[in-house]
Design a protein around this motif. Structure first.
Motif, mmCIF file in Angstrom:
data_model
loop_
_atom_site.group_PDB
_atom_site.id
_atom_site.type_symbol
_atom_site.label_atom_id
_atom_site.label_comp_id
_atom_site.label_asym_id
_atom_site.label_seq_id
_atom_site.Cartn_x
_atom_site.Cartn_y
_atom_site.Cartn_z
ATOM 1 N N GLU A 3 6.960 -14.905 20.021
ATOM 2 C CA GLU A 3 5.544 -14.565 19.754
ATOM 3 C C GLU A 3 4.520 -15.580 20.439
ATOM 4 O O GLU A 3 4.855 -16.747 20.684
ATOM 5 C CB GLU A 3 5.049 -14.521 18.444
ATOM 6 C CG GLU A 3 6.268 -13.457 17.564
ATOM 7 C CD GLU A 3 5.999 -11.896 18.312
ATOM 8 O OE1 GLU A 3 4.722 -11.508 18.643
ATOM 9 O OE2 GLU A 3 6.834 -11.242 18.476
ATOM 10 N N THR A 5 -1.286 -10.053 11.758
ATOM 11 C CA THR A 5 -0.361 -9.949 12.928
ATOM 12 C C THR A 5 0.908 -10.513 12.734
ATOM 13 O O THR A 5 2.245 -10.286 12.759
ATOM 14 C CB THR A 5 -0.528 -9.905 14.376
ATOM 15 O OG1 THR A 5 -1.845 -9.145 14.587
ATOM 16 C CG2 THR A 5 0.385 -9.576 15.278
ATOM 17 N N LYS A 64 2.860 -9.413 9.767
ATOM 18 C CA LYS A 64 3.515 -8.184 10.058
ATOM 19 C C LYS A 64 4.976 -8.298 10.854
ATOM 20 O O LYS A 64 6.092 -7.831 10.697
ATOM 21 C CB LYS A 64 2.719 -7.096 11.126
ATOM 22 C CG LYS A 64 1.641 -6.504 10.247
ATOM 23 C CD LYS A 64 0.789 -5.702 10.750
ATOM 24 C CE LYS A 64 -0.409 -5.384 10.346
ATOM 25 N NZ LYS A 64 -1.243 -4.577 11.207
ATOM 26 N N VAL A 65 4.702 -9.418 11.815
ATOM 27 C CA VAL A 65 5.922 -9.998 12.479
ATOM 28 C C VAL A 65 6.898 -10.433 11.620
ATOM 29 O O VAL A 65 8.329 -10.112 11.858
ATOM 30 C CB VAL A 65 5.502 -10.628 13.896
ATOM 31 C CG1 VAL A 65 6.975 -11.426 14.419
ATOM 32 C CG2 VAL A 65 4.633 -9.979 14.860
ATOM 33 N N ARG A 75 7.433 -10.021 8.436
ATOM 34 C CA ARG A 75 7.976 -9.071 7.545
ATOM 35 C C ARG A 75 9.043 -8.219 8.211
ATOM 36 O O ARG A 75 9.933 -7.925 7.854
ATOM 37 C CB ARG A 75 7.065 -8.105 7.132
ATOM 38 C CG ARG A 75 6.525 -8.857 5.569
ATOM 39 C CD ARG A 75 5.605 -7.644 4.840
ATOM 40 N NE ARG A 75 4.621 -6.819 5.728
ATOM 41 C CZ ARG A 75 3.524 -7.354 6.002
ATOM 42 N NH1 ARG A 75 2.925 -8.721 5.482
ATOM 43 N NH2 ARG A 75 2.465 -6.843 6.728
ATOM 44 N N LYS A 76 8.668 -7.721 9.534
ATOM 45 C CA LYS A 76 9.669 -6.593 10.477
ATOM 46 C C LYS A 76 10.969 -7.602 10.526
ATOM 47 O O LYS A 76 11.928 -7.119 10.796
ATOM 48 C CB LYS A 76 9.042 -6.696 11.715
ATOM 49 C CG LYS A 76 9.610 -5.680 12.559
ATOM 50 C CD LYS A 76 8.809 -5.265 13.786
ATOM 51 C CE LYS A 76 9.871 -4.351 14.810
ATOM 52 N NZ LYS A 76 9.136 -4.276 16.312
ATOM 53 N N ARG A 77 10.883 -9.038 11.050
ATOM 54 C CA ARG A 77 12.125 -9.790 11.197
ATOM 55 C C ARG A 77 12.762 -10.309 10.224
ATOM 56 O O ARG A 77 13.805 -11.062 10.331
ATOM 57 C CB ARG A 77 11.492 -10.891 12.316
ATOM 58 C CG ARG A 77 11.361 -10.227 13.816
ATOM 59 C CD ARG A 77 10.661 -11.397 14.741
ATOM 60 N NE ARG A 77 10.460 -10.429 15.903
ATOM 61 C CZ ARG A 77 10.048 -11.128 17.218
ATOM 62 N NH1 ARG A 77 10.365 -12.491 17.140
ATOM 63 N NH2 ARG A 77 9.803 -10.547 18.169
#
Length: 188
Positions: free
Chosen positions: A105, A162, A165-166, A168-170
């Motif tokens: 990122e 953001t 969110k990243v 949590r997703k990973r």
């Protein structure tokens, strides 16, 4: 030399101030050699000891400028002085940075354009570095790691959302998570 696992956001070593190095021992020399190997394998332009789980005030850096001139070194127990920040929002193209502890990122972040870093090298000799531009950004980013600060901690609210969110997703943000440069595919 060995490539070491790089800790990911949420690991306690990344979120606490690192301790001063009292003596440069063979263990410290080996750590620095392993840090260079890890930084190169990642690949990255800098690596702080907390990123490999060692809470000491050490970081390595490497950069090749537009003319192909290499700039590489290690700083132990650094001190950092910065020029004041320019006002305004960061330029997304010119001022975005990434981090091996939040891999894959990039976010825009305003940094001081000029810094001075002092400390010692691997032989214990005094070091004083005056740099600007991208090199100054590298020095500030790695120095932050030694104080338990990730660059994402400095982002504005919209980018911070953001980041969350990243993470949590990973599945990031918990202790004990790491990745191995040259082995782990972070895009999977």
């Amino acid at each position: 030399m060995a490539v070491l696992p790089i800790r990911i956001m949420g690991d306690p070593a990344l979120h606490a101030p690192a301790a001063r190095v009292d003596e440069i021992t063979d263990d410290i020399r080996q750590l620095v050699a392993d840090m260079f190997e890890t930084m190169d394998a990642a690949p990255g332009v800098g690596l702080a000891a907390p990123q490999v789980g060692v809470s000491l005030r050490i970081y390595t850096y490497t950069y090749v400028d537009d003319e192909g001139a290499p700039w590489r070194g290690v700083i132990i127990n650094p001190e950092l002085w910065m020029t004041p920040l320019e006002p305004g929002a960061p330029d997304e193209d010119e001022e975005s940075e990434g981090c091996l502890s939040f891999p894959g990122e990039r976010f825009p972040l305003r940094r001081s354009d000029r810094v001075r870093v002092t400390g010692t090298d691997l032989e214990g000799a005094p070091v004083s570095i005056d740099v600007d531009g991208w090199r100054a950004r590298i020095m500030q980013h790695e120095f932050d790691h030694l104080d338990g600060i990730l660059y994402i901690d400095r982002l504005d609210d919209a980018d911070w959302k953001t980041v969350q969110k990243v993470a949590r997703k990973r599945g990031w943000g918990r202790p004990g998570q790491s990745w191995m440069p040259g082995v782990d595919d972070l895009d999977a």
